[in-house]
Design a protein around this motif. Sequence first.
Motif, PDB file in Angstrom:
ATOM      1  N   ALA A 174      49.670  42.099  37.833  1.00  0.00           N
ATOM      2  CA  ALA A 174      49.831  43.549  37.920  1.00  0.00           C
ATOM      3  C   ALA A 174      48.952  44.296  36.917  1.00  0.00           C
ATOM      4  CB  ALA A 174      51.296  43.925  37.680  1.00  0.00           C
ATOM      5  N   SER A 175      48.110  43.572  36.175  1.00  0.00           N
ATOM      6  CA  SER A 175      47.241  44.210  35.187  1.00  0.00           C
ATOM      7  C   SER A 175      46.083  44.925  35.863  1.00  0.00           C
ATOM      8  CB  SER A 175      46.704  43.156  34.212  1.00  0.00           C
ATOM      9  OG  SER A 175      45.979  42.158  34.914  1.00  0.00           O
ATOM     10  N   SER A 176      45.482  45.839  35.129  1.00  0.00           N
ATOM     11  CA  SER A 176      44.413  46.662  35.700  1.00  0.00           C
ATOM     12  C   SER A 176      43.082  45.924  35.797  1.00  0.00           C
ATOM     13  CB  SER A 176      44.237  47.938  34.869  1.00  0.00           C
ATOM     14  OG  SER A 176      44.045  47.618  33.504  1.00  0.00           O
ATOM     15  N   ASN A 177      42.894  44.859  34.987  1.00  0.00           N
ATOM     16  CA  ASN A 177      41.663  44.061  35.037  1.00  0.00           C
ATOM     17  C   ASN A 177      41.891  42.750  34.289  1.00  0.00           C
ATOM     18  OD1 ASN A 177      41.165  44.670  32.162  1.00  0.00           O
ATOM     19  ND2 ASN A 177      40.611  46.715  32.913  1.00  0.00           N
ATOM     20  N   LEU A 178      40.888  41.868  34.301  1.00  0.00           N
ATOM     21  CA  LEU A 178      41.017  40.560  33.661  1.00  0.00           C
ATOM     22  C   LEU A 178      41.163  40.699  32.145  1.00  0.00           C
ATOM     23  CD1 LEU A 178      40.990  37.489  33.648  1.00  0.00           C
ATOM     24  CD2 LEU A 178      38.487  37.565  33.716  1.00  0.00           C
ATOM     25  N   GLU A 179      40.407  41.589  31.529  1.00  0.00           N
ATOM     26  CA  GLU A 179      40.504  41.779  30.084  1.00  0.00           C
ATOM     27  C   GLU A 179      41.917  42.177  29.675  1.00  0.00           C
ATOM     28  OE1 GLU A 179      38.580  44.522  26.472  1.00  0.00           O
ATOM     29  OE2 GLU A 179      37.835  44.691  28.529  1.00  0.00           O
ATOM     30  N   THR A 180      42.520  43.084  30.408  1.00  0.00           N
ATOM     31  CA  THR A 180      43.890  43.516  30.122  1.00  0.00           C
ATOM     32  C   THR A 180      44.857  42.355  30.257  1.00  0.00           C
ATOM     33  OG1 THR A 180      43.432  45.758  30.886  1.00  0.00           O
ATOM     34  CG2 THR A 180      45.730  45.080  30.834  1.00  0.00           C
ATOM     35  N   SER A 181      44.677  41.556  31.291  1.00  0.00           N
ATOM     36  CA  SER A 181      45.559  40.408  31.506  1.00  0.00           C
ATOM     37  C   SER A 181      45.442  39.405  30.364  1.00  0.00           C
ATOM     38  CB  SER A 181      45.201  39.732  32.836  1.00  0.00           C
ATOM     39  OG  SER A 181      46.077  38.670  33.104  1.00  0.00           O
ATOM     40  N   GLN A 182      44.219  39.123  29.921  1.00  0.00           N
ATOM     41  CA  GLN A 182      44.015  38.151  28.841  1.00  0.00           C
ATOM     42  C   GLN A 182      44.564  38.669  27.512  1.00  0.00           C
ATOM     43  OE1 GLN A 182      39.763  37.466  29.295  1.00  0.00           O
ATOM     44  NE2 GLN A 182      40.139  35.569  30.418  1.00  0.00           N
ATOM     45  N   PRO A 211      41.832  34.210  36.164  1.00  0.00           N
ATOM     46  CA  PRO A 211      40.634  34.726  36.837  1.00  0.00           C
ATOM     47  C   PRO A 211      40.558  34.351  38.322  1.00  0.00           C
ATOM     48  CG  PRO A 211      40.052  33.854  34.691  1.00  0.00           C
ATOM     49  CD  PRO A 211      41.482  33.474  34.931  1.00  0.00           C
ATOM     50  N   ILE A 212      41.058  33.175  38.681  1.00  0.00           N
ATOM     51  CA  ILE A 212      41.042  32.750  40.086  1.00  0.00           C
ATOM     52  C   ILE A 212      41.935  33.653  40.917  1.00  0.00           C
ATOM     53  CG2 ILE A 212      41.665  30.875  41.671  1.00  0.00           C
ATOM     54  CD1 ILE A 212      40.896  28.903  39.457  1.00  0.00           C
ATOM     55  N   TYR A 213      43.143  33.924  40.400  1.00  0.00           N
ATOM     56  CA  TYR A 213      44.085  34.773  41.137  1.00  0.00           C
ATOM     57  C   TYR A 213      43.537  36.193  41.295  1.00  0.00           C
ATOM     58  CZ  TYR A 213      47.656  31.169  40.262  1.00  0.00           C
ATOM     59  OH  TYR A 213      48.378  30.006  40.223  1.00  0.00           O
ATOM     60  N   LEU A 214      43.012  36.749  40.200  1.00  0.00           N
ATOM     61  CA  LEU A 214      42.519  38.121  40.254  1.00  0.00           C
ATOM     62  C   LEU A 214      41.263  38.230  41.126  1.00  0.00           C
ATOM     63  CD1 LEU A 214      42.990  39.275  36.542  1.00  0.00           C
ATOM     64  CD2 LEU A 214      44.423  39.815  38.510  1.00  0.00           C
ATOM     65  N   LYS A 215      40.443  37.201  41.109  1.00  0.00           N
ATOM     66  CA  LYS A 215      39.244  37.197  41.941  1.00  0.00           C
ATOM     67  C   LYS A 215      39.589  37.276  43.423  1.00  0.00           C
ATOM     68  CE  LYS A 215      34.999  34.522  42.754  1.00  0.00           C
ATOM     69  NZ  LYS A 215      34.254  33.288  42.388  1.00  0.00           N
ATOM     70  N   GLY A 216      40.667  36.590  43.810  1.00  0.00           N
ATOM     71  CA  GLY A 216      41.091  36.603  45.203  1.00  0.00           C
ATOM     72  C   GLY A 216      42.087  37.688  45.537  1.00  0.00           C
ATOM     73  N   ALA A 217      42.358  38.596  44.580  1.00  0.00           N
ATOM     74  CA  ALA A 217      43.306  39.707  44.783  1.00  0.00           C
ATOM     75  C   ALA A 217      44.637  39.199  45.321  1.00  0.00           C
ATOM     76  CB  ALA A 217      42.712  40.747  45.729  1.00  0.00           C
ATOM     77  N   MET A 218      45.156  38.133  44.714  1.00  0.00           N
ATOM     78  CA  MET A 218      46.363  37.483  45.220  1.00  0.00           C
ATOM     79  C   MET A 218      47.614  38.176  44.703  1.00  0.00           C
ATOM     80  SD  MET A 218      44.973  33.582  44.786  1.00  0.00           S
ATOM     81  CE  MET A 218      43.467  33.088  45.633  1.00  0.00           C
ATOM     82  N   ALA A 273      35.817  29.861  46.880  1.00  0.00           N
ATOM     83  CA  ALA A 273      36.638  31.024  46.512  1.00  0.00           C
ATOM     84  C   ALA A 273      35.896  32.315  46.838  1.00  0.00           C
ATOM     85  CB  ALA A 273      36.989  30.977  45.033  1.00  0.00           C
ATOM     86  N   GLN A 274      36.610  33.282  47.378  1.00  0.00           N
ATOM     87  CA  GLN A 274      36.025  34.575  47.719  1.00  0.00           C
ATOM     88  C   GLN A 274      36.390  35.617  46.668  1.00  0.00           C
ATOM     89  OE1 GLN A 274      37.435  35.561  51.631  1.00  0.00           O
ATOM     90  NE2 GLN A 274      35.946  34.227  52.654  1.00  0.00           N
ATOM     91  N   ASN A 275      35.431  36.433  46.310  1.00  0.00           N
ATOM     92  CA  ASN A 275      35.672  37.525  45.369  1.00  0.00           C
ATOM     93  C   ASN A 275      35.948  38.796  46.166  1.00  0.00           C
ATOM     94  OD1 ASN A 275      35.777  39.399  43.346  1.00  0.00           O
ATOM     95  ND2 ASN A 275      33.790  38.883  42.442  1.00  0.00           N
ATOM     96  N   LYS A 276      37.192  39.266  46.126  1.00  0.00           N
ATOM     97  CA  LYS A 276      37.570  40.447  46.897  1.00  0.00           C
ATOM     98  C   LYS A 276      37.364  41.756  46.131  1.00  0.00           C
ATOM     99  CE  LYS A 276      40.774  37.971  49.894  1.00  0.00           C
ATOM    100  NZ  LYS A 276      42.131  37.914  50.486  1.00  0.00           N
ATOM    101  N   SER A 277      36.922  41.622  44.865  1.00  0.00           N
ATOM    102  CA  SER A 277      36.496  42.797  44.071  1.00  0.00           C
ATOM    103  C   SER A 277      37.553  43.897  44.018  1.00  0.00           C
ATOM    104  CB  SER A 277      35.189  43.361  44.636  1.00  0.00           C
ATOM    105  OG  SER A 277      34.178  42.388  44.640  1.00  0.00           O
ATOM    106  N   VAL A 278      38.803  43.531  43.764  1.00  0.00           N
ATOM    107  CA  VAL A 278      39.869  44.517  43.641  1.00  0.00           C
ATOM    108  C   VAL A 278      39.994  45.009  42.199  1.00  0.00           C
ATOM    109  CG1 VAL A 278      42.353  44.891  43.853  1.00  0.00           C
ATOM    110  CG2 VAL A 278      41.133  43.630  45.625  1.00  0.00           C
TER     111      VAL A 278
END
Length: 533
Positions: free
Chosen positions: A271-279, A95-102, A493-498
């Motif tokens: 590379a997943s489309s969202n957090l749910e998909t990644s989990q 979630p941290i990585y996806l939140k920052g669009a890393m 942490a910044q949420n880049k909303s990607v």
Amino acid sequence: MNLTAFITFIAVTLLVALISWLKTRRHKITTSAGLFLANRNLSFTAVGSALFFTNISAAEFVGNSESVYLNNMTVMAWGVSSVFAMLLVSEFIIPIYLKGAMSTTPDFLESRYDPQTKKLVSFVFLISYMVNLLPIVLYSGAIALNGLFHFSDIWHISYGGSIWILVWCIGLVGSLYSILGGLKAIVVSDLALGICMFTGALLLAYFGLRHIGGGDFQNGIHTILSTKTEHFNSIGTASDEVPFSTIFTGMILMNLFYWGTEQVIVQQALASSNLETSQKGIALACAGKLLGPLLFILPGIIGVHMYSNMENTTEVFSRVVSDVSPPVLSGFIAAVIFGAAITSFSPGLNSASTLFTLNIYKPFKEKKGIQVTEKNLLRSSKRFEMFASLLAMFIAPLFMFSNDSFYTFLQKINAAFSIPIFTIMFIGFVTKRVPPIAAKIGISFCLIGYILTQMVFDTGIHFLHVLAILFVVTSAIMLIIGKLYPMEKPYVAQNKSVVDLKPWKNRHWANGLLLIIMILLFLLFSPLYLASA
């Protein structure tokens, strides 16, 4: 070489390549996001299969079978216990990585510490990939293929000479895969090869047990369950290569590093489309890891009952496949091994290229005031992949001179790079004011400390316990520096909303079931049950 086996090998390999081409032929790579992250639109099955198969190279087949043949099933702790680490990563780190669009794991270090720390860790990652990860993938693949087809005998050259040739064959094909297809082509191949691998493993188990049983499958099962059962022991003793106690010290740290900060792995989840998909994808990969005893260890158990004394124990897996399988299955498994090498080597190249292009090349050019276009990034990434591939192909055959068992040697080398990086990442995750200088001192102290304890001083302590000690000491040093010289402003942490960050609602039930199965596997392969006779 059996002609039927070789024809099957070629046919299956070409079929997987054809499937990958058909699925990606309309996927034009015009941006760095397309090359490195498949445009962030992978499904959970693609993420799960990519995570699992990127982790699986020929080293898993070769190393696990050898370790079980020489010792017992304590080696299974690496794969089975990793499920716990993977679930922690799924819940707290992804979630941290996806939140920052890393795009790379060192991106977190830039936002948490500073650009210099990001660059330093990127260099450490690149060195690790080029002298360790990529060469080991090539070397283990070459060992397996030579053992299956006996190229050294066919070509009438030395064993070392055949390894050199096969290393270069795998390296060249893997390079083309990564350079031409990018991450999208890699994950499509992973899915196809995953299906082939599970099919091949089940068939190999059937023919292997039937061979041991003198043509009777049930008699084969009875034989392995009633004789030489000490090899079923996953708990072992303190004198084993992988003592059970190390699961709770250095092993959990290395698994957290691998699944939570290792670029070549995390890139699949990013590379997943969202957090749910990644989990969901991570949970699917966990299920695959729990099948490790069937996929990678049972061939070693079969080898124990077939060969009383082997000179080159790295060929246990290959010998079992050659001696018990019909030619079609031998060729089929050879194609899976070749594919496993390719789909571990290609993501490694792709991730190394990602780190170099985005974390080193692009900032360097921009610092000089040069505008960097997507075309520049794609061209530089492909050039770097060619360089990294060539370097790995020259280094890989040198692993023939290692004295340790192959899997233990692999993990010792991995540890030199993993724990220093994981330590500063961990402190970055759990604190807000530890300054950048603490990260630089921490990574230097941990790396030097590990080298000294493994190459200069004989501590008499297992290397995984040493890692845990270094982790604690390094963390303490960083926390002390943070107390004395804290950052003026705490990290936020910044949420880049990607991507959508809504978690998978059923994850706790699925994760609980996976952890129960993990515990049951250790009980099954212990003196309490299968290893009791």
